[in-house]
Design a protein around this motif. Structure first.
Motif, short mmCIF file in Angstrom:
data_model
loop_
_atom_site.label_atom_id
_atom_site.label_comp_id
_atom_site.label_asym_id
_atom_site.label_seq_id
_atom_site.Cartn_x
_atom_site.Cartn_y
_atom_site.Cartn_z
N ILE A 21 0.74 -1.18 -0.01
CA ILE A 21 -0.10 0.02 0.13
C ILE A 21 0.86 1.19 -0.08
O ILE A 21 0.61 2.29 -0.99
N VAL A 22 1.85 1.12 0.83
CA VAL A 22 2.68 2.42 1.11
C VAL A 22 3.57 2.64 -0.25
O VAL A 22 3.66 3.79 -0.86
N ALA A 23 4.08 1.68 -1.02
CA ALA A 23 4.76 1.68 -2.34
C ALA A 23 3.98 2.36 -3.34
O ALA A 23 4.39 2.94 -4.02
N LEU A 24 2.66 1.54 -3.52
CA LEU A 24 1.59 2.17 -4.22
C LEU A 24 1.40 3.53 -4.26
O LEU A 24 1.02 4.39 -5.24
N ILE A 25 1.08 3.94 -3.19
CA ILE A 25 0.81 5.33 -2.82
C ILE A 25 1.97 6.34 -3.38
O ILE A 25 1.91 7.46 -4.17
N ASP A 26 3.09 5.80 -2.75
CA ASP A 26 4.42 6.68 -3.27
C ASP A 26 4.55 6.61 -4.66
O ASP A 26 5.10 7.76 -5.28
N LEU A 27 4.26 5.49 -5.50
CA LEU A 27 4.41 5.57 -6.96
C LEU A 27 3.33 6.32 -7.53
O LEU A 27 3.68 6.93 -8.45
N ARG A 28 2.38 6.59 -7.06
CA ARG A 28 1.22 7.37 -7.42
C ARG A 28 1.76 9.09 -7.30
O ARG A 28 1.38 9.61 -8.12
N GLY A 47 5.58 -8.98 -6.62
CA GLY A 47 6.80 -9.27 -5.94
C GLY A 47 6.70 -9.93 -4.73
O GLY A 47 7.98 -9.90 -4.15
N ASN A 48 5.64 -9.98 -4.23
CA ASN A 48 5.53 -10.36 -2.89
C ASN A 48 6.22 -9.36 -1.56
O ASN A 48 6.00 -8.26 -1.99
N LEU A 49 6.93 -10.00 -1.05
CA LEU A 49 7.57 -9.00 0.06
C LEU A 49 8.89 -8.23 -0.73
O LEU A 49 8.94 -6.87 -0.28
N ALA A 50 9.45 -8.80 -1.56
CA ALA A 50 10.58 -8.11 -2.39
C ALA A 50 10.29 -6.82 -3.39
O ALA A 50 10.91 -6.16 -3.41
N GLY A 51 9.01 -7.21 -3.78
CA GLY A 51 8.74 -6.20 -4.99
C GLY A 51 8.29 -4.72 -4.15
O GLY A 51 9.31 -3.76 -4.98
N PRO A 52 7.78 -4.32 -3.19
CA PRO A 52 8.09 -3.03 -2.58
C PRO A 52 9.32 -2.66 -2.27
O PRO A 52 9.96 -1.53 -2.18
N ILE A 53 10.13 -3.45 -1.29
CA ILE A 53 11.32 -3.01 -1.19
C ILE A 53 12.33 -2.79 -2.36
O ILE A 53 13.01 -1.90 -2.33
N LEU A 54 12.25 -3.64 -3.35
CA LEU A 54 12.98 -3.18 -4.73
C LEU A 54 12.64 -1.74 -5.25
O LEU A 54 13.29 -1.15 -5.60
N TYR A 55 11.30 -1.50 -5.18
CA TYR A 55 10.60 -0.38 -5.68
C TYR A 55 11.56 0.79 -4.92
O TYR A 55 11.93 1.78 -5.25
N PHE A 56 11.40 0.79 -3.49
CA PHE A 56 12.13 1.81 -2.75
C PHE A 56 13.66 1.86 -2.78
O PHE A 56 14.16 2.99 -2.69
N ILE A 57 14.31 0.78 -3.30
CA ILE A 57 15.60 0.88 -3.39
C ILE A 57 16.14 1.15 -4.80
O ILE A 57 16.83 2.07 -4.98
N VAL A 58 15.45 0.73 -5.70
CA VAL A 58 15.89 0.84 -7.05
C VAL A 58 15.03 1.65 -7.77
O VAL A 58 15.48 2.38 -8.81
N GLY A 59 13.76 1.81 -7.79
CA GLY A 59 12.72 2.46 -8.33
C GLY A 59 12.66 4.02 -8.40
O GLY A 59 12.23 4.48 -9.31
N ARG A 60 12.83 4.31 -7.24
CA ARG A 60 12.72 5.78 -7.03
C ARG A 60 13.68 6.54 -7.65
O ARG A 60 15.03 6.14 -7.46
N LYS A 61 13.49 7.77 -8.21
CA LYS A 61 14.54 8.72 -8.70
C LYS A 61 14.92 9.49 -7.69
O LYS A 61 13.81 10.15 -7.01
N VAL A 62 15.90 9.84 -7.20
CA VAL A 62 16.43 10.89 -6.17
C VAL A 62 16.47 12.16 -6.84
O VAL A 62 16.86 12.53 -7.97
#
Length: 62
Positions: A21-28, A47-62
């Protein structure tokens, strides 16, 4: 024995749902990601538990 299994599984399921939920809200909310947003939605959800963690590590542009 069965009660002990539930005590292990329930917190993991709750953690997984909160992360999704937090990852999808952040993605939006973000404008740019590393890769297409539709792909990150699939990774987060399936991605189960790893999917949201991968998004926060790799998916977000800083």
């Amino acid at each position: 024995m069965e009660g002990m299994i539930w005590q292990l599984i329930v917190p993991l399921v709750v953690l997984q749902l909160i992360l999704i939920i937090v990852a999808l809200i952040d993605l939006r909310r973000v404008d740019a990601t590393n890769g297409p947003k539709w792909l990150w939605v699939l990774i987060i959800i399936f991605g189960n538990l790893a999917g949201p963690i991968l998004y926060f590590i790799v998916g977000r542009k800083v």
